[in-house]
Design a protein around this motif. Structure first.
Motif, PDB file in Angstrom:
ATOM      1  N   LYS A  14       0.800  -1.225   0.000  1.00  0.00           N
ATOM      2  CA  LYS A  14       0.000   0.000   0.000  1.00  0.00           C
ATOM      3  C   LYS A  14       0.832   1.273   0.000  1.00  0.00           C
ATOM      4  CE  LYS A  14      -0.977   0.175   5.022  1.00  0.00           C
ATOM      5  NZ  LYS A  14      -2.070   0.182   6.006  1.00  0.00           N
ATOM      6  N   ASP A  18      -3.001   1.730  -3.715  1.00  0.00           N
ATOM      7  CA  ASP A  18      -4.010   1.875  -2.666  1.00  0.00           C
ATOM      8  C   ASP A  18      -5.028   0.738  -2.734  1.00  0.00           C
ATOM      9  OD1 ASP A  18      -5.992   2.631  -0.899  1.00  0.00           O
ATOM     10  OD2 ASP A  18      -6.051   4.718  -1.554  1.00  0.00           O
ATOM     11  N   PRO A  19      -5.004  -0.194  -1.751  1.00  0.00           N
ATOM     12  CA  PRO A  19      -5.948  -1.318  -1.789  1.00  0.00           C
ATOM     13  C   PRO A  19      -7.376  -0.923  -1.434  1.00  0.00           C
ATOM     14  CG  PRO A  19      -4.621  -1.419   0.204  1.00  0.00           C
ATOM     15  CD  PRO A  19      -4.076  -0.280  -0.607  1.00  0.00           C
ATOM     16  N   GLU A  20      -7.566   0.260  -0.863  1.00  0.00           N
ATOM     17  CA  GLU A  20      -8.927   0.698  -0.591  1.00  0.00           C
ATOM     18  C   GLU A  20      -9.629   1.140  -1.877  1.00  0.00           C
ATOM     19  OE1 GLU A  20      -9.140   3.541   2.551  1.00  0.00           O
ATOM     20  OE2 GLU A  20      -8.020   2.294   3.962  1.00  0.00           O
ATOM     21  N   VAL A  21      -8.874   1.711  -2.796  1.00  0.00           N
ATOM     22  CA  VAL A  21      -9.432   2.101  -4.091  1.00  0.00           C
ATOM     23  C   VAL A  21      -9.637   0.879  -4.981  1.00  0.00           C
ATOM     24  CG1 VAL A  21      -8.952   3.415  -6.211  1.00  0.00           C
ATOM     25  CG2 VAL A  21      -8.455   4.421  -3.978  1.00  0.00           C
ATOM     26  N   ASP A  22      -8.746  -0.095  -4.859  1.00  0.00           N
ATOM     27  CA  ASP A  22      -8.764  -1.265  -5.745  1.00  0.00           C
ATOM     28  C   ASP A  22      -8.545  -2.529  -4.910  1.00  0.00           C
ATOM     29  OD1 ASP A  22      -8.712  -2.803  -8.086  1.00  0.00           O
ATOM     30  OD2 ASP A  22      -6.566  -2.465  -8.407  1.00  0.00           O
ATOM     31  N   PRO A  23      -9.535  -2.954  -4.108  1.00  0.00           N
ATOM     32  CA  PRO A  23      -9.326  -4.013  -3.124  1.00  0.00           C
ATOM     33  C   PRO A  23      -9.002  -5.386  -3.704  1.00  0.00           C
ATOM     34  CG  PRO A  23     -11.647  -3.410  -3.251  1.00  0.00           C
ATOM     35  CD  PRO A  23     -10.888  -2.375  -4.037  1.00  0.00           C
ATOM     36  N   ASP A  24      -9.436  -5.668  -4.921  1.00  0.00           N
ATOM     37  CA  ASP A  24      -9.128  -6.983  -5.492  1.00  0.00           C
ATOM     38  C   ASP A  24      -8.075  -6.907  -6.603  1.00  0.00           C
ATOM     39  OD1 ASP A  24     -10.564  -5.801  -7.530  1.00  0.00           O
ATOM     40  OD2 ASP A  24     -12.035  -7.415  -7.726  1.00  0.00           O
ATOM     41  N   TRP A  25      -7.489  -5.747  -6.830  1.00  0.00           N
ATOM     42  CA  TRP A  25      -6.440  -5.519  -7.830  1.00  0.00           C
ATOM     43  C   TRP A  25      -6.944  -5.705  -9.265  1.00  0.00           C
ATOM     44  CZ3 TRP A  25      -4.995  -7.274  -3.003  1.00  0.00           C
ATOM     45  CH2 TRP A  25      -4.021  -6.513  -2.347  1.00  0.00           C
ATOM     46  N   ARG A 159       4.537   3.471   3.557  1.00  0.00           N
ATOM     47  CA  ARG A 159       3.379   3.525   4.447  1.00  0.00           C
ATOM     48  C   ARG A 159       3.809   3.739   5.902  1.00  0.00           C
ATOM     49  NH1 ARG A 159       2.931  -1.275   7.198  1.00  0.00           N
ATOM     50  NH2 ARG A 159       4.114  -3.027   6.375  1.00  0.00           N
ATOM     51  N   SER A 274      -2.947   5.873  -6.181  1.00  0.00           N
ATOM     52  CA  SER A 274      -4.315   5.597  -6.624  1.00  0.00           C
ATOM     53  C   SER A 274      -4.351   4.924  -7.989  1.00  0.00           C
ATOM     54  CB  SER A 274      -5.119   6.897  -6.687  1.00  0.00           C
ATOM     55  OG  SER A 274      -6.414   6.668  -7.214  1.00  0.00           O
TER      56      SER A 274
END
Length: 311
Positions: A14, A18-25, A159, A274
């Motif tokens: 991260k 950003d894994p919150e924007v794209d949680p499953d990649w 991070r 992002s």
């Protein structure tokens, strides 16, 4: 000059995606495929490498395979820092590479391996020798991170936060050279590994260390260098002039150039980690850089060479 193009940096970390924007990649996979195809269209001879993953996670690599990303690249890469951040020991390097080899037939590069001198410079010297023993012959490309310590006046792109102490400050002491250009004990040790191990050196926009870094790498006999060209920086005034200067200075090395960092105004969120609003824009940046710095070589047949020689 450019032997390889790396698509992003540490996409499963991260600090860089950003894994919150794209949680499953899924968005990352779409972007990576578009970029890989754009690079290949400009110059099929360039080796396309999926950005080095950190942590080394076969589950993430399997996800990239399921999304089809591995069908569009020529190699994958891993990053490892077992004496600083990873929860495994340095002697486990062969096992970690084997875990990725178990889920893909593509070559597995070690595009970052390094050891901080935060605790003691002697630890880095020992770790360099041990890393060389474990990795040379197991990975087709190895890049030691890095040539220079990060200047203390800068921020680490991570991070981790300053309040976390060692986890943050270790980023500043990864160089073979101190910030003032004086060598650490590992500097001379690296010289004998330079034919088999390359270096990593990220150059910030208009980086004052560029020319002295080139001198130092020539001194060490470095052949392979990994660095980056920032998509975010491409929107700065004078960006192309800086990119031209950087790539001209590095012309004598075999360069793996890493394309990464989302411009704030082109991301789903205003941050360099992002996912982009329009994935094709990142692919377009990659294509432009290959077109500018790694155009395909046109080889003449024998008859054409004779005609040219006669002119």
């Amino acid at each position: 000059m450019i032997e390889a193009a790396m698509i992003w940096n540490e996409p499963n970390n991260k600090s860089h995606w950003d894994p919150e924007v794209d949680p499953d990649w899924r968005r990352f996979a779409e972007m990576a495929i578009l970029a890989a195809d754009a690079i290949g269209a400009e110059n099929p001879a360039i080796t396309r490498v999926l950005g080095g993953i950190s942590p080394i996670d076969p589950g993430f690599m399997s996800r990239m395979r399921a999304f089809g990303v591995l069908d569009h690249v020529d190699a994958v890469a891993v990053h490892g820092f077992p004496l600083d951040w990873n929860l495994w020991q340095i002697h486990e390097w062969p096992q970690r590479i084997a875990e990725i080899q178990a889920v893909t037939d593509l070559p597995v590069w070690v595009s970052e391996v390094g050891i901080s001198t935060f605790g003691a410079e002697e630890v880095q010297a020992w770790g360099l020798e041990r890393s060389a023993d474990l990795l040379i012959g197991r990975a087709p490309r190895i890049h030691w991170y890095s040539l220079y310590d990060l200047p203390r006046a800068w921020e680490a792109t991570t991070r981790h936060r300053e309040a976390e102490g060692s986890s943050y400050y270790r980023h500043f002491y990864m160089g073979l050279l101190r910030e003032d250009d004086t060598p650490k004990p590992a500097f001379e040790l690296f010289r004998r590994h330079a034919p088999q191990m390359g270096l990593v050196q990220w150059f910030h926009f208009e980086d004052h260390r560029l020319d002295q870094a080139v001198r130092r790498m020539k001194e060490l006999g470095v052949r392979h260098l990994r660095t980056g060209l920032s998509w975010a920086d491409s929107y700065r005034p004078g960006a192309l002039a800086w990119f031209d200067r950087q790539m001209e200075a590095l012309a004598e090395f075999e360069v793996t150039v890493t394309f990464c960092f989302t411009p704030e105004h082109r991301g789903l969120m205003p941050h360099h980690t992002s996912a982009p609003l329009v994935p094709d824009e990142f692919a377009g940046f990659c294509a432009e850089m290959i077109r500018r710095y790694a155009p395909p070589v046109v080889r003449l047949d024998a008859a054409a060479e004779r005609r040219l020689a006669a002119v």
